[in-house]
Design an enzyme around this catalytic site. Structure first.
Site, short mmCIF file in Angstrom:
data_model
loop_
_atom_site.label_atom_id
_atom_site.label_comp_id
_atom_site.label_asym_id
_atom_site.label_seq_id
_atom_site.Cartn_x
_atom_site.Cartn_y
_atom_site.Cartn_z
N CYS A 73 0.83 -1.22 0.00
CA CYS A 73 0.00 0.00 0.00
C CYS A 73 0.86 1.27 0.00
CB CYS A 73 -0.91 -0.02 1.23
SG CYS A 73 -1.77 1.54 1.49
N TRP A 106 -7.94 -6.92 4.23
CA TRP A 106 -6.66 -7.21 4.87
C TRP A 106 -6.85 -8.22 6.01
CZ3 TRP A 106 -2.55 -5.24 2.42
CH2 TRP A 106 -2.68 -4.04 1.72
N ARG A 141 -14.49 2.08 5.47
CA ARG A 141 -13.61 1.07 4.88
C ARG A 141 -12.49 0.73 5.86
NH1 ARG A 141 -15.06 0.36 -0.58
NH2 ARG A 141 -13.35 -1.13 -0.69
N THR A 143 -9.11 0.39 6.14
CA THR A 143 -7.89 0.70 5.38
C THR A 143 -6.64 0.71 6.26
OG1 THR A 143 -8.32 3.06 5.76
CG2 THR A 143 -9.12 2.15 3.69
N VAL A 144 -5.51 0.55 5.61
CA VAL A 144 -4.21 0.84 6.21
C VAL A 144 -3.70 2.11 5.55
CG1 VAL A 144 -3.51 -1.50 6.80
CG2 VAL A 144 -3.11 -0.69 4.48
N GLU A 159 -5.36 8.25 8.50
CA GLU A 159 -5.14 9.06 7.29
C GLU A 159 -3.62 9.29 7.15
OE1 GLU A 159 -6.65 10.20 4.58
OE2 GLU A 159 -4.74 11.17 4.15
N SER A 160 -3.05 8.70 6.11
CA SER A 160 -1.59 8.70 5.99
C SER A 160 -0.98 10.10 5.95
CB SER A 160 -1.16 7.94 4.73
OG SER A 160 -1.67 8.58 3.57
N TYR A 207 -4.94 5.79 -9.06
CA TYR A 207 -6.15 5.04 -8.68
C TYR A 207 -7.35 5.49 -9.51
CZ TYR A 207 -3.89 2.78 -4.75
OH TYR A 207 -3.08 1.99 -3.99
N1 LIG Z 1 -6.77 8.15 2.53
C1 LIG Z 1 -6.21 6.96 3.08
C2 LIG Z 1 -6.26 5.84 2.06
C3 LIG Z 1 -5.76 4.52 2.54
C4 LIG Z 1 -6.16 3.37 1.60
O1 LIG Z 1 -6.96 3.54 0.69
N2 LIG Z 1 -5.55 2.16 1.82
C5 LIG Z 1 -5.92 1.02 1.01
C6 LIG Z 1 -4.72 0.17 0.67
S1 LIG Z 1 -3.65 0.88 -0.53
C7 LIG Z 1 -6.83 0.10 1.79
O2 LIG Z 1 -6.51 -0.29 2.90
N3 LIG Z 1 -7.97 -0.26 1.20
C8 LIG Z 1 -8.89 -1.21 1.74
C9 LIG Z 1 -10.32 -0.84 1.41
O3 LIG Z 1 -10.56 0.24 0.89
O4 LIG Z 1 -11.19 -1.67 1.70
C10 LIG Z 1 -4.79 7.26 3.52
O5 LIG Z 1 -4.09 7.98 2.82
O6 LIG Z 1 -4.39 6.78 4.57
#
Ligand SMILES: N[C@@H](CCC(=O)N[C@@H](CS)C(=O)NCC(=O)O)C(=O)O
Length: 340
Positions: A73, A106, A141, A143-144, A159-160, A207
């Site tokens: 990611c 994940w 969602r 997310t990581v 939020e990264s 993306y």
């Molecule tokens: N805006 C978030 C985006 C993070 C993101 O989209 N991570 C993706 C992996 S690249 C994820 O975990 N997606 C899983 C999902 O959306 O279900 C950030 O920058 O932290």
């Protein structure tokens, strides 16, 4: 007498129509879309901060906070790069998650059971379970990256772009390189200007290309993406990094997209007008950052290939993983950027 069946061209038409409907449903589940078929990235939900102030809600401490990351990611990779540059490895441990096609998200490499307080004794197999455990009722969602507070068992921030600011400034007391400032006051306006260009067109631009569901949506983004890359290649002819001689958070954010570009986005996201290798300055810049101490160790190129090609089912239903390019060897070539 021949049996009467549907004419073959009708069967093909029906099959195509059915597959297209299913494709749109699967794409939209993976990547929410607007009416025009363009990808819309959901906002991150957890936006708290850690502070060096001991009275703060989340005071900085060694071993209290943990980062959850997936190695493929680019957003999680931002946090790994800053953690490494600042020397925060012993203060902020990481937990690596991997994508699972069966779970549709994940999952933990080792079941996660590191909860305290009322949640102690709970075990999570997936990041979705972890989000629900940490925040019952959360419907966003899973997310990581995640910056997690192990004491309060809550997610501080997912939020990264904000996690990297926190890692840059809140943990200096525990950092091996507290003197390194990747977001210096004097450069903040310039860094934010770069972020405002690079996020929509490049970080999220790849993306938006890959998750577009209509030709028009894709065509619009591909212009924006390569327009931005062309412009930055020009700027980098004169400067070692985006803001001059000093590496900043704007470079970290650009780097994690560039390092995935030729190996993943060029193919699976159809970002194929040019490769980064075709840009003289961007490719040297990418090698320069890759070769900084500690950075190559944060890059897991095989995981990038495996996860993008193997786990984005609607984009690559067969799951076949291409052989090339041999990017790790290319990234170790001299960058010749230091004279700048
Ligand atoms: N805006 C978030 C985006 C993070 C993101 O989209 N991570 C993706 C992996 S690249 C994820 O975990 N997606 C899983 C999902 O959306 O279900 C950030 O920058 O932290």
């Amino acid at each position: 007498m021949p049996k009467s069946t549907l004419p073959p061209n009708l069967i093909i038409k029906l099959g195509r129509w059915g597959w297209e409907q299913v494709w749109h449903v699967m794409m939209s589940q993976m990547a929410p879309r607007g009416k025009d078929g363009a990808y819309i990235r959901p906002e991150s939900a957890f936006r708290d901060s850690v502070s060096a102030d001991s009275e703060a809600k989340y005071p900085a401490a060694a071993g209290r906070y943990r980062l959850f990351v997936g190695m493929s990611c680019p957003w999680a990779h931002r946090a790994l790069v800053v953690r490494s540059l600042k020397g925060l490895e012993s203060a902020i441990p990481i937990t690596v998650v991997s994508p699972s096609p069966e779970a549709g998200g994940w999952i933990f490499d080792e079941p996660f059971a590191d909860f305290k307080g009322p949640a102690a004794g709970t075990t999570c197999l997936s990041l979705a379970q972890f989000y629900r455990q940490a925040h019952p009722g959360y419907g966003g969602r899973n997310t990581v990256p995640v910056l997690w507070d192990g004491e309060g068992n809550g997610i501080v921030n997912n939020e990264s772009s904000e996690i990297i600011v926190i890692l840059n400034e809140a943990f200096n007391e525990f950092a091996a390189h507290p003197e390194l400032d990747l977001y210096p006051e004097a450069l903040r306006a310039e860094i934010e200007q770069w972020n405002a260009k690079i996020y929509p067109a490049i970080n999220n631009g790849v993306y938006r290309c890959g998750f577009a569901q209509t030709q028009a949506a894709y065509d619009a983004v591909i212009e924006e993406l390569f327009g931005a890359l062309d412009a930055i290649d020009g700027v980098l002819a004169q400067r070692r990094y985006l803001c001059g001689g000093q590496l900043t958070l704007a470079d970290v954010r650009l780097f994690t997209t560039l390092v995935r570009f030729d190996v993943a986005y060029h193919g699976i996201f159809r970002c194929d007008r040019r490769r980064i290798a075709d840009y003289p300055n961007l490719s040297g810049y990418l090698r320069d950052i890759y070769q900084l101490p500690g950075i190559a160790a944060t890059c897991d190129i095989p995981a990038v290939k495996r996860d993008y090609y193997g786990n984005l089912f609607p984009l690559n239903p067969g799951g076949l993983i291409p052989a090339g390019p041999d990017i790790e060897r290319l990234l170790m070539q001299p960058s010749d950027r230091q004279p700048l």
